[in-house]
Write a protein that holds these residues in place. Structure first.
Motif, PDB file in Angstrom:
ATOM      1  N   THR A  66      22.035   9.094  26.381  1.00 57.30           N
ATOM      2  CA  THR A  66      21.219  10.274  26.673  1.00 57.30           C
ATOM      3  C   THR A  66      19.750  10.097  26.297  1.00 57.30           C
ATOM      4  O   THR A  66      18.998  11.063  26.288  1.00 57.30           O
ATOM      5  CB  THR A  66      21.781  11.507  25.939  1.00 57.30           C
ATOM      6  OG1 THR A  66      21.814  11.226  24.539  1.00 57.30           O
ATOM      7  CG2 THR A  66      23.168  11.868  26.449  1.00 57.30           C
ATOM      8  N   ASN A  99      21.278  13.149  31.491  1.00 59.37           N
ATOM      9  CA  ASN A  99      20.420  14.255  31.078  1.00 59.37           C
ATOM     10  C   ASN A  99      21.240  15.151  30.156  1.00 59.37           C
ATOM     11  O   ASN A  99      22.161  15.839  30.598  1.00 59.37           O
ATOM     12  CB  ASN A  99      19.947  15.030  32.310  1.00 59.37           C
ATOM     13  CG  ASN A  99      19.044  16.193  31.970  1.00 59.37           C
ATOM     14  OD1 ASN A  99      18.818  16.504  30.810  1.00 59.37           O
ATOM     15  ND2 ASN A  99      18.539  16.847  32.995  1.00 59.37           N
ATOM     16  N   SER A 100      20.913  15.145  28.869  1.00 59.14           N
ATOM     17  CA  SER A 100      21.693  15.905  27.884  1.00 59.14           C
ATOM     18  C   SER A 100      21.546  17.420  28.069  1.00 59.14           C
ATOM     19  O   SER A 100      22.336  18.175  27.533  1.00 59.14           O
ATOM     20  CB  SER A 100      21.276  15.507  26.467  1.00 59.14           C
ATOM     21  OG  SER A 100      19.906  15.834  26.262  1.00 59.14           O
ATOM     22  N   ARG A 101      20.588  17.842  28.846  1.00 58.47           N
ATOM     23  CA  ARG A 101      20.385  19.281  29.086  1.00 58.47           C
ATOM     24  C   ARG A 101      21.083  19.771  30.354  1.00 58.47           C
ATOM     25  O   ARG A 101      21.048  20.947  30.660  1.00 58.47           O
ATOM     26  CB  ARG A 101      18.896  19.584  29.169  1.00 58.47           C
ATOM     27  CG  ARG A 101      18.210  19.346  27.850  1.00 58.47           C
ATOM     28  CD  ARG A 101      16.793  19.765  27.898  1.00 58.47           C
ATOM     29  NE  ARG A 101      16.205  19.568  26.574  1.00 58.47           N
ATOM     30  CZ  ARG A 101      14.949  19.725  26.309  1.00 58.47           C
ATOM     31  NH1 ARG A 101      14.111  20.064  27.250  1.00 58.47           N
ATOM     32  NH2 ARG A 101      14.500  19.524  25.090  1.00 58.47           N
ATOM     33  N   TYR A 102      21.717  18.861  31.072  1.00 53.62           N
ATOM     34  CA  TYR A 102      22.388  19.241  32.310  1.00 53.62           C
ATOM     35  C   TYR A 102      23.653  20.033  31.997  1.00 53.62           C
ATOM     36  O   TYR A 102      24.433  19.666  31.127  1.00 53.62           O
ATOM     37  CB  TYR A 102      22.746  17.990  33.123  1.00 53.62           C
ATOM     38  CG  TYR A 102      23.598  18.293  34.330  1.00 53.62           C
ATOM     39  CD1 TYR A 102      23.044  18.875  35.462  1.00 53.62           C
ATOM     40  CD2 TYR A 102      24.957  18.025  34.318  1.00 53.62           C
ATOM     41  CE1 TYR A 102      23.828  19.163  36.563  1.00 53.62           C
ATOM     42  CE2 TYR A 102      25.747  18.312  35.422  1.00 53.62           C
ATOM     43  CZ  TYR A 102      25.176  18.884  36.538  1.00 53.62           C
ATOM     44  OH  TYR A 102      25.947  19.183  37.620  1.00 53.62           O
ATOM     45  N   LYS A 117      18.511  11.573  34.265  1.00 52.74           N
ATOM     46  CA  LYS A 117      17.073  11.668  34.061  1.00 52.74           C
ATOM     47  C   LYS A 117      16.487  10.299  34.363  1.00 52.74           C
ATOM     48  O   LYS A 117      16.989   9.287  33.883  1.00 52.74           O
ATOM     49  CB  LYS A 117      16.783  12.072  32.615  1.00 52.74           C
ATOM     50  CG  LYS A 117      15.331  12.318  32.321  1.00 52.74           C
ATOM     51  CD  LYS A 117      15.155  12.832  30.908  1.00 52.74           C
ATOM     52  CE  LYS A 117      13.691  13.105  30.653  1.00 52.74           C
ATOM     53  NZ  LYS A 117      13.497  13.605  29.294  1.00 52.74           N
TER      54      LYS A 117
END
Length: 168
Positions: A66, A99-102, A117
């Motif tokens: 990530t 993408n750790s925010r996905y 990302k």
């Protein structure tokens, strides 16, 4: 990326020949998975390679982590060294990581543009190509040095996979 072609060969040399044929086939963009380049005993295999209309290549290294790690940059620097030694031109280098925010919306396919990302690391890779070439030169001399082969082995010779020089 659009339409892609996967390179599959039984040997690195077969994959290299298939890659060269794909890249020479037409004067348009091409997306190649597993593109392989062999030059002077070195092998570079790319996760994703995008050939631009002018023949220059963009490399994409796909990672399950990530975040961007220094070893990813050095891996790409080695690939660029081999590819350019094989008389191709690399225009850009990118790392694709998770993408750790996905957040996935259930019932839909995973869109690559959201799940991954992309980071343009071209300048950082270019800054390390000469160092990668020097490390390869040093490694080659060490492998040829019989006294180095008499050193005691540690777990790094077998984990995560056996060293191809184990028999020597």
């Amino acid at each position: 990326f659009g339409k892609t072609t996967r390179v599959e060969g039984k040997t690195s040399e077969e994959s290299d020949a298939a890659t060269r044929a794909l890249l020479a086939a037409e004067n348009s963009m091409a997306v190649v998975l597993g593109a392989t380049f062999v030059h002077d005993g070195m092998v570079a295999q790319c996760d994703i390679l995008l050939r631009q209309k002018d023949g220059k290549l963009d490399l994409f290294e796909v990672k399950s982590g990530t975040s961007l790690k220094p070893r990813y940059i050095f891996d790409l620097a080695l690939q660029v060294h081999v590819i350019e030694s094989a008389r191709f031109t690399v225009r850009a280098a990118h790392v694709l990581h998770v993408n750790s925010r996905y957040t996935h919306a259930g019932g839909e396919e995973y869109p690559a543009h959201g799940l991954f990302k992309s980071i343009d690391v071209t300048q950082r890779v270019r800054a390390r190509v000469a160092k990668a070439a020097n490390r390869l030169k040093t490694l080659r001399s060490q492998v040829q040095d019989e006294s180095a082969l008499q050193l005691p082995m540690g777990t790094y010779c077998t984990v995560p996979f056996p060293c191809p020089h184990m028999a020597r």
